[in-house]
Scaffold this active site. Structure first.
Site, PDB file in Angstrom:
ATOM      1  N   ASP A  23       0.854  -1.182   0.000  1.00  0.00           N
ATOM      2  CA  ASP A  23       0.000   0.000   0.000  1.00  0.00           C
ATOM      3  C   ASP A  23       0.891   1.235   0.000  1.00  0.00           C
ATOM      4  O   ASP A  23       1.935   1.262   0.677  1.00  0.00           O
ATOM      5  CB  ASP A  23      -0.914   0.038   1.228  1.00  0.00           C
ATOM      6  CG  ASP A  23      -1.897   1.189   1.164  1.00  0.00           C
ATOM      7  OD1 ASP A  23      -2.878   1.090   0.414  1.00  0.00           O
ATOM      8  OD2 ASP A  23      -1.675   2.220   1.842  1.00  0.00           O
ATOM      9  N   GLU A  25       0.962   5.665   0.191  1.00  0.00           N
ATOM     10  CA  GLU A  25       0.310   6.955   0.422  1.00  0.00           C
ATOM     11  C   GLU A  25       1.106   7.983  -0.372  1.00  0.00           C
ATOM     12  O   GLU A  25       2.347   7.964  -0.369  1.00  0.00           O
ATOM     13  CB  GLU A  25       0.282   7.311   1.910  1.00  0.00           C
ATOM     14  CG  GLU A  25      -0.516   6.335   2.767  1.00  0.00           C
ATOM     15  CD  GLU A  25      -1.995   6.302   2.422  1.00  0.00           C
ATOM     16  OE1 GLU A  25      -2.521   7.327   1.922  1.00  0.00           O
ATOM     17  OE2 GLU A  25      -2.637   5.257   2.639  1.00  0.00           O
ATOM     18  N   HIS A 181      -6.255   5.059   5.862  1.00  0.00           N
ATOM     19  CA  HIS A 181      -5.337   5.909   5.095  1.00  0.00           C
ATOM     20  C   HIS A 181      -3.963   6.019   5.752  1.00  0.00           C
ATOM     21  O   HIS A 181      -3.153   6.847   5.351  1.00  0.00           O
ATOM     22  CB  HIS A 181      -5.924   7.295   4.823  1.00  0.00           C
ATOM     23  CG  HIS A 181      -7.183   7.245   4.021  1.00  0.00           C
ATOM     24  ND1 HIS A 181      -7.211   6.799   2.720  1.00  0.00           N
ATOM     25  CD2 HIS A 181      -8.463   7.556   4.344  1.00  0.00           C
ATOM     26  CE1 HIS A 181      -8.458   6.854   2.275  1.00  0.00           C
ATOM     27  NE2 HIS A 181      -9.229   7.294   3.225  1.00  0.00           N
ATOM     28  N   ASP A 186      -3.843   0.044   6.301  1.00  0.00           N
ATOM     29  CA  ASP A 186      -4.478  -0.387   5.053  1.00  0.00           C
ATOM     30  C   ASP A 186      -3.826  -1.634   4.472  1.00  0.00           C
ATOM     31  O   ASP A 186      -4.509  -2.535   3.979  1.00  0.00           O
ATOM     32  CB  ASP A 186      -4.434   0.739   4.025  1.00  0.00           C
ATOM     33  CG  ASP A 186      -5.409   1.870   4.356  1.00  0.00           C
ATOM     34  OD1 ASP A 186      -6.114   1.780   5.382  1.00  0.00           O
ATOM     35  OD2 ASP A 186      -5.449   2.861   3.601  1.00  0.00           O
TER      36      ASP A 186
END
Length: 213
Positions: A23, A25, A181, A186
Protein backbone atom coordinates in the site's frame (compact mmCIF):
# COMPACT_ATOMS: atom_id res chain seq x y z
CA UNK A 1 4.38 -19.34 12.47
CA UNK A 2 7.43 -20.28 10.44
CA UNK A 3 10.90 -19.03 11.27
CA UNK A 4 12.82 -16.67 9.00
CA UNK A 5 14.16 -19.43 6.74
CA UNK A 6 12.28 -22.63 7.68
CA UNK A 7 9.22 -22.06 5.54
CA UNK A 8 6.72 -23.82 3.31
CA UNK A 9 7.46 -22.38 -0.16
CA UNK A 10 4.59 -20.62 -1.90
CA UNK A 11 5.98 -21.33 -5.39
CA UNK A 12 3.38 -23.89 -6.44
CA UNK A 13 0.31 -21.90 -5.38
CA UNK A 14 0.53 -18.89 -7.70
CA UNK A 15 2.33 -20.25 -10.76
CA UNK A 16 5.77 -19.27 -9.52
CA UNK A 17 4.71 -15.78 -8.43
CA UNK A 18 5.13 -14.59 -4.86
CA UNK A 19 2.26 -12.35 -3.67
CA UNK A 20 3.58 -9.28 -1.83
CA UNK A 21 0.92 -7.00 -0.34
CA UNK A 22 1.65 -3.30 -0.86
CA UNK A 23 0.00 0.00 0.00
CA UNK A 24 1.25 3.49 -0.81
CA UNK A 25 0.31 6.95 0.42
CA UNK A 26 1.05 9.70 -2.06
CA UNK A 27 0.87 13.39 -2.86
CA UNK A 28 -1.68 12.83 -5.63
CA UNK A 29 -2.80 10.41 -8.31
CA UNK A 30 -0.13 10.91 -10.98
CA UNK A 31 2.69 8.44 -10.28
CA UNK A 32 5.11 10.35 -12.50
CA UNK A 33 4.59 13.81 -10.98
CA UNK A 34 3.22 13.28 -7.47
CA UNK A 35 5.32 12.32 -4.48
CA UNK A 36 5.49 8.82 -3.07
CA UNK A 37 5.29 9.59 0.66
CA UNK A 38 4.76 6.27 2.40
CA UNK A 39 5.26 2.66 1.39
CA UNK A 40 4.14 -0.35 3.39
CA UNK A 41 4.26 -4.04 2.59
CA UNK A 42 3.26 -7.30 4.17
CA UNK A 43 5.17 -10.52 3.65
CA UNK A 44 2.97 -13.61 3.68
CA UNK A 45 3.83 -17.13 4.78
CA UNK A 46 2.06 -20.50 4.89
CA UNK A 47 1.48 -21.56 8.51
CA UNK A 48 1.51 -24.99 10.11
CA UNK A 49 -2.14 -25.52 9.10
CA UNK A 50 -1.33 -24.88 5.47
CA UNK A 51 -3.08 -21.51 5.47
CA UNK A 52 -1.74 -18.24 4.13
CA UNK A 53 -1.09 -15.69 6.89
CA UNK A 54 0.50 -12.31 7.53
CA UNK A 55 4.11 -12.85 8.55
CA UNK A 56 5.79 -9.46 8.79
CA UNK A 57 5.01 -5.82 8.01
CA UNK A 58 7.52 -3.26 6.74
CA UNK A 59 7.01 0.48 6.40
CA UNK A 60 8.94 3.43 4.99
CA UNK A 61 8.23 7.16 5.29
CA UNK A 62 9.72 8.72 2.19
CA UNK A 63 11.01 12.20 1.39
CA UNK A 64 9.34 13.80 -1.65
CA UNK A 65 11.61 13.48 -4.68
CA UNK A 66 12.97 16.78 -6.10
CA UNK A 67 10.20 18.95 -7.64
CA UNK A 68 7.53 16.42 -6.72
CA UNK A 69 3.96 17.63 -6.78
CA UNK A 70 2.03 17.62 -3.48
CA UNK A 71 -1.72 17.96 -3.92
CA UNK A 72 -3.25 19.57 -0.79
CA UNK A 73 -6.42 17.48 -1.20
CA UNK A 74 -4.44 14.23 -1.09
CA UNK A 75 -2.49 15.40 1.96
CA UNK A 76 -5.75 16.29 3.68
CA UNK A 77 -7.02 12.75 3.15
CA UNK A 78 -3.89 10.90 4.30
CA UNK A 79 -2.91 13.43 6.98
CA UNK A 80 0.76 13.40 5.98
CA UNK A 81 2.94 16.44 6.64
CA UNK A 82 5.66 15.73 4.06
CA UNK A 83 8.41 17.90 5.56
CA UNK A 84 7.81 17.21 9.24
CA UNK A 85 11.01 15.95 10.94
CA UNK A 86 8.81 13.69 13.08
CA UNK A 87 8.20 11.50 10.04
CA UNK A 88 11.83 10.30 10.08
CA UNK A 89 11.54 10.03 6.31
CA UNK A 90 14.28 8.54 4.16
CA UNK A 91 15.26 9.33 0.56
CA UNK A 92 13.25 7.50 -2.09
CA UNK A 93 16.35 5.67 -3.33
CA UNK A 94 17.09 4.22 0.12
CA UNK A 95 13.48 3.13 0.65
CA UNK A 96 13.23 1.43 -2.74
CA UNK A 97 16.59 -0.30 -2.32
CA UNK A 98 15.54 -1.79 1.03
CA UNK A 99 12.06 -2.65 -0.22
CA UNK A 100 13.30 -4.50 -3.29
CA UNK A 101 16.04 -6.28 -1.33
CA UNK A 102 13.51 -7.73 1.12
CA UNK A 103 11.18 -8.78 -1.69
CA UNK A 104 13.99 -10.47 -3.63
CA UNK A 105 14.95 -12.41 -0.50
CA UNK A 106 11.36 -13.59 -0.04
CA UNK A 107 11.13 -14.60 -3.70
CA UNK A 108 14.21 -16.77 -3.26
CA UNK A 109 13.07 -18.30 0.06
CA UNK A 110 9.72 -19.22 -1.46
CA UNK A 111 11.34 -20.74 -4.57
CA UNK A 112 9.44 -18.33 -6.78
CA UNK A 113 10.48 -16.67 -10.02
CA UNK A 114 9.07 -13.21 -9.41
CA UNK A 115 6.93 -11.13 -7.07
CA UNK A 116 3.41 -10.05 -7.93
CA UNK A 117 1.89 -7.04 -6.21
CA UNK A 118 -1.27 -7.54 -4.17
CA UNK A 119 -3.20 -4.39 -3.39
CA UNK A 120 -6.55 -2.69 -3.11
CA UNK A 121 -6.82 -0.92 -6.46
CA UNK A 122 -3.48 -2.61 -7.09
CA UNK A 123 -2.60 -0.90 -10.41
CA UNK A 124 -2.44 2.41 -8.51
CA UNK A 125 0.14 1.04 -6.06
CA UNK A 126 2.11 -0.74 -8.77
CA UNK A 127 2.22 2.45 -10.83
CA UNK A 128 3.87 4.37 -7.98
CA UNK A 129 6.29 1.52 -7.27
CA UNK A 130 7.30 1.30 -10.92
CA UNK A 131 7.71 5.07 -11.28
CA UNK A 132 9.84 5.24 -8.16
CA UNK A 133 11.96 2.35 -9.44
CA UNK A 134 12.48 4.27 -12.67
CA UNK A 135 13.45 7.48 -10.84
CA UNK A 136 16.09 5.74 -8.73
CA UNK A 137 17.28 3.71 -11.74
CA UNK A 138 16.72 0.36 -10.04
CA UNK A 139 18.14 -2.52 -12.06
CA UNK A 140 16.63 -5.32 -9.95
CA UNK A 141 12.93 -4.61 -9.60
CA UNK A 142 11.47 -8.01 -8.60
CA UNK A 143 7.82 -7.23 -9.43
CA UNK A 144 5.93 -8.28 -12.51
CA UNK A 145 5.73 -5.10 -14.61
CA UNK A 146 1.95 -5.08 -15.12
CA UNK A 147 0.16 -8.08 -13.55
CA UNK A 148 -1.39 -7.65 -10.10
CA UNK A 149 -3.74 -9.40 -7.69
CA UNK A 150 -6.48 -6.98 -6.62
CA UNK A 151 -8.70 -7.28 -3.54
CA UNK A 152 -11.21 -4.96 -5.24
CA UNK A 153 -12.03 -7.73 -7.71
CA UNK A 154 -11.99 -10.45 -5.07
CA UNK A 155 -14.21 -8.40 -2.77
CA UNK A 156 -16.68 -7.75 -5.55
CA UNK A 157 -16.86 -11.45 -6.41
CA UNK A 158 -17.21 -12.71 -2.83
CA UNK A 159 -19.18 -9.95 -1.12
CA UNK A 160 -20.49 -7.62 -3.80
CA UNK A 161 -18.38 -4.83 -2.30
CA UNK A 162 -15.43 -2.89 -3.70
CA UNK A 163 -14.57 -0.45 -0.87
CA UNK A 164 -11.86 -1.80 1.46
CA UNK A 165 -13.73 -0.90 4.65
CA UNK A 166 -16.95 -2.52 3.46
CA UNK A 167 -15.22 -5.69 2.33
CA UNK A 168 -13.43 -5.98 5.68
CA UNK A 169 -16.72 -5.54 7.53
CA UNK A 170 -18.46 -8.07 5.29
CA UNK A 171 -15.67 -10.54 6.07
CA UNK A 172 -16.22 -9.99 9.81
CA UNK A 173 -12.89 -8.25 10.34
CA UNK A 174 -14.15 -4.86 11.49
CA UNK A 175 -12.77 -1.50 10.48
CA UNK A 176 -11.26 1.41 12.44
CA UNK A 177 -11.95 4.56 10.43
CA UNK A 178 -9.55 6.58 12.58
CA UNK A 179 -6.63 4.46 11.32
CA UNK A 180 -7.68 4.33 7.67
CA UNK A 181 -5.34 5.91 5.09
CA UNK A 182 -2.34 4.90 7.17
CA UNK A 183 -0.27 2.72 4.87
CA UNK A 184 0.40 0.17 7.62
CA UNK A 185 -3.25 -0.18 8.64
CA UNK A 186 -4.48 -0.39 5.05
CA UNK A 187 -1.82 -2.86 3.95
CA UNK A 188 -2.47 -5.18 6.90
CA UNK A 189 -6.22 -5.12 6.27
CA UNK A 190 -5.60 -5.81 2.59
CA UNK A 191 -3.26 -8.68 3.50
CA UNK A 192 -5.78 -10.20 5.91
CA UNK A 193 -8.47 -10.01 3.24
CA UNK A 194 -6.27 -11.56 0.57
CA UNK A 195 -5.37 -14.42 2.92
CA UNK A 196 -9.07 -14.82 3.77
CA UNK A 197 -9.97 -15.11 0.08
CA UNK A 198 -7.19 -17.63 -0.63
CA UNK A 199 -7.87 -19.75 2.44
CA UNK A 200 -11.63 -19.76 1.82
CA UNK A 201 -11.07 -20.88 -1.76
CA UNK A 202 -8.69 -23.63 -0.60
CA UNK A 203 -11.35 -24.90 1.81
CA UNK A 204 -14.05 -24.84 -0.85
CA UNK A 205 -11.76 -26.49 -3.39
CA UNK A 206 -10.98 -29.29 -0.93
CA UNK A 207 -14.69 -29.77 -0.25
CA UNK A 208 -15.50 -29.96 -3.97
CA UNK A 209 -12.77 -32.53 -4.52
CA UNK A 210 -14.04 -34.61 -1.60
CA UNK A 211 -17.55 -34.65 -3.08
CA UNK A 212 -16.24 -35.60 -6.52
CA UNK A 213 -14.26 -38.51 -5.11
Amino acid sequence: MNSETDIVPIAGRFRGFLPIVVDVETGGFDNRRDALLELAMVVLRIDEKGELRRYRTYNWHIEPFPNANLDPKSLEVNGIKPFSPLRLAVPEEKAMEEFFRIVRKEVKLNECNRAILVGHNAPFDLGFVQSAAHRVDSKRNPFHPFSTLDTVTLGAVMYGQTVLARIAQAAGMGWDASQAHSAVYDVEKTADLFCHFVNTWNTLDAAFKAVES
